[in-house]
Design an enzyme around this catalytic site. Structure first.
Site, PDB file in Angstrom:
ATOM      1  N   TYR A 126       0.857  -1.189   0.000  1.00 45.44           N
ATOM      2  CA  TYR A 126       0.000   0.000   0.000  1.00 45.44           C
ATOM      3  C   TYR A 126       0.886   1.229   0.000  1.00 45.44           C
ATOM      4  CZ  TYR A 126      -2.915   3.810   1.680  1.00 45.44           C
ATOM      5  OH  TYR A 126      -3.542   5.015   1.796  1.00 45.44           O
ATOM      6  N   GLU A 214      -3.551   7.592  -3.843  1.00 44.50           N
ATOM      7  CA  GLU A 214      -3.508   6.294  -3.167  1.00 44.50           C
ATOM      8  C   GLU A 214      -3.304   5.185  -4.196  1.00 44.50           C
ATOM      9  OE1 GLU A 214      -5.981   4.793   0.527  1.00 44.50           O
ATOM     10  OE2 GLU A 214      -7.142   4.510  -1.300  1.00 44.50           O
TER      11      GLU A 214
END
Length: 407
Positions: A126, A214
């Protein structure tokens, strides 16, 4: 402003960020040409991805748009090595309803797909970039828990989130990229490939005036490449005049119609699920008003900031937006008269209520310059206002009139 994954990848590609290759389509008739183009690039594994402004697409469910009870496909992201199967997935997604944990039961209609290359990879990570307002710096967050919502990671295993704050006067430094790579436990070629990846990604974030970038998941391929498998980007609306190409990515189909209408009047409006319409000046006061309503046992139906210069026109437009939501059963107006005098706001409220013919109970709390005069004007207007002095009193009054209505 939010943009779709395929649009974010176009932007990132301009900065040299390695992305999952793909082609967006809006009609099933565009499918064959997209597949042919991908095959000409040597791609023979495909992922069909629905494009909506919400997460959880992979675990989403596709329903027939004309019969919302008919489930036609499990998952809004599907992998296959078969062209026929990819076409089947595309035809079932396009024009139909996807329901995820973020869309809620109402779901969203899938109007765009991206047909991408299917990549073999050995690890999911991530990576997110956003502004940390507490220190006035952008922060880069990475985690080994790729593919999982970062909120869940933060709640259950916060130690798995590594953070690096970037000094705006110098920008991201190589040593900071290396610290993030070490934190993720990367080695060898993967470590070397991660450094330029994160530096290019940060430049894309900063140059585009993004408020959020993101990548989830960020993947490590079997040959140690670092690739953005997904991409989510939000932008500061106030900066869009500098980026007409990004402003052109705006998808009105993904926005609430009332929020679009409010933007035409320069009103900051966000629809919520409650039944108390809120009209406030100032974002902080608006949030405090919503909190007090909930503490009093009510449920706010919206966030609405009419700005510092509240007058008849802005109040009337605010009423129109609020009352367009059929769930609204009462309205609370909470205005602080700092820039504008309270008596002028009171006159604007009186004129607007007469013009719009508001039929739901209205509680008004005005505080600041000429607040006493404003209170007298409202009470002597001949209109059915509930006038409050404190915010707590206003919240209690609006929940009280609601309870009386439903008794």
């Amino acid at each position: 402003m939010k943009i779709h994954e395929y649009q974010a990848k176009v932007l990132l590609k301009k900065y040299g960020v390695p992305i999952q290759d793909g082609i967006a389509i809006k009609d099933i008739n565009e499918f064959d040409s997209a597949i042919s183009e991908l095959q000409s690039r040597g791609i023979n594994q495909f992922v069909v991805k629905s494009q909506i402004h919400a997460g959880g697409r992979g675990k989403g469910r596709i329903y027939n748009a004309n019969n919302k009870q008919e489930l036609i496909l499990e998952g809004g992201v599907k992998f296959t090595t078969s062209v026929d199967k990819a076409r089947e997935y595309a035809s079932k997604m396009l024009g139909n309803l996807i329901v995820t944990h973020q869309t809620g039961p109402a779901g969203k209609i899938v109007k765009t797909l991206i047909i991408t290359e299917g990549l073999d990879y050995k690890k999911e990570l991530y990576l997110g970039i956003l502004l940390d307002r507490s220190v006035s710096k952008n922060v880069i967050m990475v985690s080994t828990e790729g593919g999982v919502e970062i909120e869940k990671v933060a709640e259950e295993t916060p130690e798995k989130i590594i953070k690096e704050w970037i000094d705006p006067s110098v920008g991201i430094q190589n040593y900071q990229a290396r610290k993030l790579a070490f934190g993720l436990g990367l080695e060898g070629n993967t470590f070397k490939n991660f450094i330029p990846f994160v530096i290019k990604l940060y430049k894309a974030y900063e140059d585009s005036d993004a408020s959020l970038l993101e990548i989830n998941p960020l993947i490590i391929t079997n040959d140690d490449k670092v690739v953005a498998l997904d991409a989510k980007m939000n932008f500061d609306d106030n900066s869009l005049y500098r980026h007409p190409e990004i402003a052109g990515y705006r998808d009105m189909n993904e926005e609430d119609p009332l929020e679009i209408e409010a933007s035409k009047y320069n009103l900051n409006y966000i629809k919520l699920d409650g039944n108390v319409g809120c009209m406030v000046n100032g974002a902080g006061l608006a949030m405090a008003t919503m909190d007090i309503i909930k503490l009093a046992g009510g449920e706010p139906a919206n966030f609405l900031d009419v700005g510092g210069g509240a007058n008849k026109e802005t109040v009337a437009n605010g009423f129109k937006i609020i009352l367009a939501d059929s769930n609204v059963k009462a309205i609370l107006i909470n205005i602080f008269g700092g820039i504008v005098r309270c008596d002028r706001v009171a006159q604007g409220v009186i004129d607007a209520v007469k013009e719009i013919h508001v039929k739901v109970p209205v509680v008004v709390r005005l505080e600041g310059t000429n607040a006493i005069e404003a209170k007298e004007m409202l009470e002597n207007s001949g209109l059915n206002f509930e006038v409050a002095v404190s915010l707590q009193e206003a919240a209690l009054k609006v929940t009280s009139v609601l309870q009386a209505e439903f008794v």
